[in-house]
Design a protein around this motif. Structure first.
Motif, PDB file in Angstrom:
ATOM      1  N   GLN A  44       0.875  -1.172   0.000  1.00  0.00           N
ATOM      2  CA  GLN A  44       0.000   0.000   0.000  1.00  0.00           C
ATOM      3  C   GLN A  44       0.914   1.225   0.000  1.00  0.00           C
ATOM      4  N   ASP A  46       0.711   4.324  -0.091  1.00  0.00           N
ATOM      5  CA  ASP A  46       0.420   5.501   0.719  1.00  0.00           C
ATOM      6  C   ASP A  46       0.627   5.247   2.209  1.00  0.00           C
ATOM      7  N   ARG A  47       0.852   3.977   2.582  1.00  0.00           N
ATOM      8  CA  ARG A  47       1.158   3.614   3.976  1.00  0.00           C
ATOM      9  C   ARG A  47       2.000   2.343   3.982  1.00  0.00           C
ATOM     10  N   ARG A 119       8.736  12.626  -8.791  1.00  0.00           N
ATOM     11  CA  ARG A 119       7.978  13.849  -8.515  1.00  0.00           C
ATOM     12  C   ARG A 119       8.312  14.957  -9.518  1.00  0.00           C
ATOM     13  N   GLN A 149       1.697   1.222  -8.635  1.00  0.00           N
ATOM     14  CA  GLN A 149       1.719   1.964  -7.371  1.00  0.00           C
ATOM     15  C   GLN A 149       1.669   3.481  -7.561  1.00  0.00           C
ATOM     16  N   TRP A 150       1.620   3.919  -8.792  1.00  0.00           N
ATOM     17  CA  TRP A 150       1.492   5.345  -9.068  1.00  0.00           C
ATOM     18  C   TRP A 150       0.066   5.812  -8.741  1.00  0.00           C
ATOM     19  N   ALA A 152       1.138   7.230  -5.714  1.00  0.00           N
ATOM     20  CA  ALA A 152       1.678   7.281  -4.352  1.00  0.00           C
ATOM     21  C   ALA A 152       3.074   6.676  -4.245  1.00  0.00           C
ATOM     22  N   ASP A 155       5.886   8.443  -2.295  1.00  0.00           N
ATOM     23  CA  ASP A 155       5.692   8.398  -0.845  1.00  0.00           C
ATOM     24  C   ASP A 155       6.210   7.081  -0.269  1.00  0.00           C
ATOM     25  N   ALA A 156       5.959   5.997  -0.980  1.00  0.00           N
ATOM     26  CA  ALA A 156       6.458   4.691  -0.531  1.00  0.00           C
ATOM     27  C   ALA A 156       7.974   4.666  -0.529  1.00  0.00           C
TER      28      ALA A 156
END
Length: 232
Positions: A44, A46-47, A119, A149-150, A152, A155-156
């Protein structure tokens, strides 16, 4: 084998930017041969870390489990085993990337760099840059998993690059036996880190592979971890 994995649920966590598809192909064959039930939760992004811990906690609600993964997945799984000594049957650590602080680790630096490029330039351009500097098999794997996974993914990568892995002092308290796999020619996941982990843990063994072997057949990575458990 030092550990009887028949009927044991084995939870395997992917590396940074990788996914459950790859980690399943890496571990499933060897673990199925050992009689284990293989679980490979999807990351995940984003987390990332919290999601991995939640997946391990959930799997252990019905009893002890084997845990492991690749790179950051191996670090999170090993930390979980250290924190849950009565629930961890075994640890399967593939390509551990650093011990303790990530600050100077090549894998953490690569993750921070990739997050910045993603980014700044976007997924398409960043993927093209990654492909130009990676072995073809790895480029194909990451092209698929990065897309999944794009958006986020950066962030990962940032979360993984900040993660404090188990220290050698902590590994000295590991109750579960640990099978470690390292690639002898992988500068991002240095063999020296795997040797540190194996030297520190009370019951641990190491098997090695090469990047070319992994590229030809990802299952050699999981087979090396299981074989290392056999060596104990």
């Amino acid at each position: 084998m030092a550990v009887d994995l028949r009927g044991v649920t084995a939870v395997l966590l992917p590396g940074t930017g990788s996914d459950d598809d790859y980690v399943y192909r890496a571990f499933a064959a060897a673990l199925h041969d050992a009689g284990a039930v293989v679980v490979t939760p999807a990351p995940q992004p984003d987390r990332l870390i919290d999601g991995y811990v939640a997946d391990l906690d959930s799997a252990a609600r019905t009893g002890p489990i084997a845990v492991g993964g690749v790179s950051i997945g191996a670090a999170v799984a090993t930390h979980w085993a250290l924190s849950h000594p009565s629930l961890a049957v075994a640890v399967l650590a593939a390509l551990p990337a650093w011990s303790g602080s990530p600050q100077s680790a090549p894998a953490a630096q690569a993750a921070r760099y990739s997050a910045d490029v993603l980014r700044r330039d976007g997924l398409v351009s960043a993927t093209a840059q990654m492909r130009a500097s990676s072995p073809p098999w790895l480029a194909d794997e990451l092209t698929r998993s990065w897309l999944g996974q794009w958006p986020a993914l950066p962030d990962a990568m940032d979360a993984a690059s900040r993660y404090v892995a188990p220290t050698c002092t902590e590994l000295e308290t590991l109750a579960a036996p640990m099978g470690v796999a390292a690639a002898v020619d992988d500068p991002v996941h240095p063999l020296e880190v795997a040797l540190e982990w194996v030297a520190a843990a009370p019951r641990a063994a190491l098997r090695t592979v090469t990047l070319d072997e992994m590229g030809a057949d990802p299952s050699v990575l999981g087979a090396a971890c299981v074989a290392a458990l056999n060596d104990l």
